[in-house]
Design an enzyme around this catalytic site. Structure first.
Site, PDB file in Angstrom:
ATOM      1  N   SER A   2       0.848  -1.176   0.000  1.00 28.89           N
ATOM      2  CA  SER A   2       0.000   0.000   0.000  1.00 28.89           C
ATOM      3  C   SER A   2       0.886   1.229   0.000  1.00 28.89           C
ATOM      4  CB  SER A   2      -0.874  -0.024   1.257  1.00 28.89           C
ATOM      5  OG  SER A   2      -1.283   1.252   1.619  1.00 28.89           O
ATOM      6  N   LYS A   3       0.400   2.320  -0.534  1.00 31.23           N
ATOM      7  CA  LYS A   3       1.221   3.525  -0.547  1.00 31.23           C
ATOM      8  C   LYS A   3       1.452   4.063   0.855  1.00 31.23           C
ATOM      9  CE  LYS A   3      -2.700   6.324  -1.920  1.00 31.23           C
ATOM     10  NZ  LYS A   3      -3.259   7.098  -2.998  1.00 31.23           N
TER      11      LYS A   3
END
Length: 145
Positions: A2-3
């Site tokens: 995930s960012k």
């Protein structure tokens, strides 16, 4: 990945000492499993075996322990020259000067680390004994002269 995660970028994993082929292999197995339940596959085999209907419909779970294990397998099976190149980059990145030991000694010392590390970035702390050993060997030579 995930960012919001520290490792949202593949470059982050490469900087941490993961082998590119281990990352590709691991990412290809997220949500897909080849027949025979094998985990370590070269890219050419992944391409050959990939079958879209075998992709799972639920979200894949990113398992850092599995990535870590798979990377260790790739490092262990890596050619000596390729391992040496990755090891030198990791030692340089850690602020060490591996060139001061000479290539023959360094290759022999690094060869003792193969199969024992899971990440190239583990190498500086694991290989610390080699620098101490080199220092004691140098001292013994100086005393003998």
């Amino acid at each position: 990945m995930s960012k919001r995660d520290k490792g949202a970028s593949l470059a982050t994993y490469l900087e941490e000492g993961y082998a590119p082929e281990a990352l590709v292999n691991y990412l290809s197995l997220l949500g897909w499993s080849p027949k025979g339940n094998r985990e370590k596959l070269p890219l050419s085999e992944i391409i050959q075996l990939f079958d879209l209907p075998q992709v799972l419909r639920h979200n894949a779970r990113f398992d850092m322990a599995k990535l870590h294990w798979l990377n260790g397998e790739y490092l262990r099976d890596m050619s000596p020259d390729r391992f040496y190149e990755g090891a030198i980059r990791a030692l340089d990145r850690a602020g060490l000067d591996p060139q001061k030991y000479g290539p023959e000694y360094l290759k022999e010392a690094l060869d003792t680390c193969r199969g024992k590390i899971k990440l190239f970035s583990d190498l500086p702390s694991y290989a610390g004994f080699t620098s101490r050993m080199m220092s004691s060997t140098t001292l013994k030579r100086r005393r003998a002269n």
